[in-house]
Design an enzyme around this catalytic site. Structure first.
Site, PDB file in Angstrom:
ATOM      1  N   ARG A  28       0.821  -1.213   0.000  1.00  0.00           N
ATOM      2  CA  ARG A  28       0.000   0.000   0.000  1.00  0.00           C
ATOM      3  C   ARG A  28       0.855   1.262   0.000  1.00  0.00           C
ATOM      4  O   ARG A  28       0.409   2.324   0.424  1.00  0.00           O
ATOM      5  CB  ARG A  28      -0.969   0.009   1.192  1.00  0.00           C
ATOM      6  CG  ARG A  28      -0.306  -0.092   2.559  1.00  0.00           C
ATOM      7  CD  ARG A  28      -1.350   0.074   3.654  1.00  0.00           C
ATOM      8  NE  ARG A  28      -0.750  -0.105   4.978  1.00  0.00           N
ATOM      9  CZ  ARG A  28      -1.368   0.182   6.111  1.00  0.00           C
ATOM     10  NH1 ARG A  28      -2.587   0.690   6.096  1.00  0.00           N
ATOM     11  NH2 ARG A  28      -0.783  -0.024   7.278  1.00  0.00           N
ATOM     12  N   ASP A  85      11.487  -6.610   7.151  1.00  0.00           N
ATOM     13  CA  ASP A  85      10.992  -5.737   6.090  1.00  0.00           C
ATOM     14  C   ASP A  85      10.617  -4.356   6.621  1.00  0.00           C
ATOM     15  O   ASP A  85      10.291  -3.463   5.833  1.00  0.00           O
ATOM     16  CB  ASP A  85       9.797  -6.373   5.376  1.00  0.00           C
ATOM     17  CG  ASP A  85       8.671  -6.754   6.335  1.00  0.00           C
ATOM     18  OD1 ASP A  85       8.896  -7.658   7.160  1.00  0.00           O
ATOM     19  OD2 ASP A  85       7.587  -6.152   6.263  1.00  0.00           O
TER      20      ASP A  85
END
Length: 473
Positions: A53, A220
């Site tokens: 996103r 991440d």
């Protein structure tokens, strides 16, 4: 941030700005992209992830020659959205907007926030993953950093065995973001990895200094620039609990609890080192980088703790005081931020300092009964602290100045952010603006803002969004 980028007030207030940073238009030269990466999530390899996103609009080089990447979070689907919609809700966008700016002004390395744009659309989310999905107002944050490259960008290429592309990405990253490293040096990967390790150590020391808990330290979510990135289920420690995590997803394991963050960062760096092992000719250099993390963290953490307690240096005496203090804070349910502020104001030159300060600490404790139980122990600890402080021989002014720079008056407690969210969802942005202004000068007492220096109110202990949050938050 707008001023840093060279954006005018006129442009910031324009319809064109709202369209571009609301994800509906592009300026000339913008070439949006989403990045692919993998990651270890909660200690397990999760495979390919990527910007599900987040969409980078491009880079800006400002008048000072600084490179900044502009990234929208919540503007819609990307090639890595999988089955999700790529959108973000107002509550999570407000939290990221406020927290990134709060951390910047606290002096902790972080990504920044440029804008917060409401989309006018509803986004359906299940906040606690318990089957109660509901529509919420959508919003988009534009976050800014010199680079959004993460550990996971390298991990995914190593996992695929793509040696050539991994080498290309490493060379690109060193050339663009680490100009102090000679790109022709055969040991450049080891030198670069050491730099990443040292930057990460300094970032974690910053977190520990102000009581910040990231909540989801997956690989991440780790920046190669040592920046705090991806503000999700974060939180500031209220009553001191080293095992506290703000993340409901982590409620069983507490992997990312406050006190575990230094060790988790090292574990994450080791995973990055393993990925680089595919192309790094100097394996000893990777181990040396991890050792550098330990060295820098230990050195800077002890210096930081000395400053928080008001001491010019760190000896066995200071270590003993700090260890006993944290044990006492935990057992007596004492507020992390308020306790250090009370110690900062301790009038050590007066004989009555200990008795009076023991009472002053009462406002930092979350239970009157707990205070009475531990009052004698607090008095004994304060006597030792005052004795050590007097032995050092510095003036109260010098001690307070050192402590003021290390101990903020204002932090973004979760209940404060939630109050701003509740008001914004009703169309009232005044609390959002008030908090943003307050958090720009977090070390200075601001008239009329006394309520923001108080401990978390009892009503917020178990209220949704005020203590613990999910990864959807």
């Amino acid at each position: 941030m707008a001023a840093t980028l060279g954006l005018s007030d006129e442009f910031m207030a324009s319809v064109e700005f709202a369209r571009v940073f609301g994800g509906n238009a592009l300026l000339p030269g913008m070439q949006p992209f989403a990045a692919c990466y993998g990651g270890h999530q909660f200690g397990n390899w999760a495979g390919q992830l990527g910007d599900g996103r987040a969409i980078s609009l491009g880079e800006v080089i400002n008048a000072a020659g600084e490179r900044w990447e502009l990234q929208l979070k919540g503007a819609g689907r990307t090639p890595y959205s999988r089955h999700a919609d790529g959108r973000a809700v107002l509550r999570s966008s407000i939290r990221e907007f406020l927290c990134s700016e709060a951390m910047h002004h606290l002096g902790v390395p972080t990504t920044r926030a440029l804008s917060l744009v409401g989309t006018g659309d509803d986004v359906v989310r299940d906040m606690f993953y318990n089957g109660y999905a509901a529509p919420e107002p959508g919003a988009i944050v534009c976050r800014v950093a010199p680079s959004f490259v993460r550990f996971g960008n390298f991990e995914i290429l190593a996992a695929r065995g793509d040696r050539a592309l991994l080498q290309q990405l490493v060379d690109f990253t060193i050339t663009r973001d680490f100009p102090g490293i000679d790109s022709a040096d055969p040991l450049r990967i080891s030198l670069w990895f050491r730099d990443v390790c040292e930057r990460t150590a300094r970032m974690i020391v910053g977190w520990m200094r102000v009581g910040f808990t990231h909540g989801v330290m997956n690989t991440d979510n780790m920046s190669i620039l040592g920046l705090t990135i991806d503000y999700g289920p974060f939180g500031w420690v209220d009553n001191f609990d080293p095992d506290w995590t703000p993340n409901t997803t982590d409620s069983a394991e507490h992997r990312y609890a406050f006190a575990k963050q230094p060790a988790v960062a090292l574990w994450n760096l080791a995973r990055l080192g393993e990925a680089l092992g595919l192309i790094a000719p100097d394996q000893d250099g990777i181990a040396a980088g991890l050792d550098a993390y330990r060295t820098v963290f230990n050195r800077e953490y002890t210096a930081m703790m000395a400053s928080k307690l008001g001491f010019p240096s760190w000896t066995a005496a200071e270590l003993e005081l700090a260890t006993d203090l944290f044990n006492l804070m935990e057992q007596s349910e004492t507020d992390f931020t308020l306790c250090f502020r009370a110690l900062r104001d301790l009038p050590i030159e007066h004989e009555a300092a200990v008795a009076r300060s023991a009472d002053d600490l009462r406002v930092a404790m979350y239970s009157a009964a707990t205070y009475e139980t531990h009052a004698a122990r607090w008095t004994e600890w304060l006597e030792r602290y005052v004795s050590r402080t007097r032995a050092v021989g510095e003036s109260r002014t010098v001690r307070q100045s050192r402590m003021q720079s290390a101990n903020p008056t204002y932090v973004l407690r979760n209940y404060m952010a939630q109050q701003a969210i509740d008001a914004a969802e009703s169309g009232d942005l005044s609390e959002l603006h008030r908090l943003l202004a307050l958090l720009r000068t977090p070390y200075v007492e601001q008239p009329g803002m006394e309520r923001y220096t108080e401990r978390r109110p009892e009503w917020a202990r178990d209220k949704a969004g005020c203590t613990r949050l999910s990864c959807s938050s």
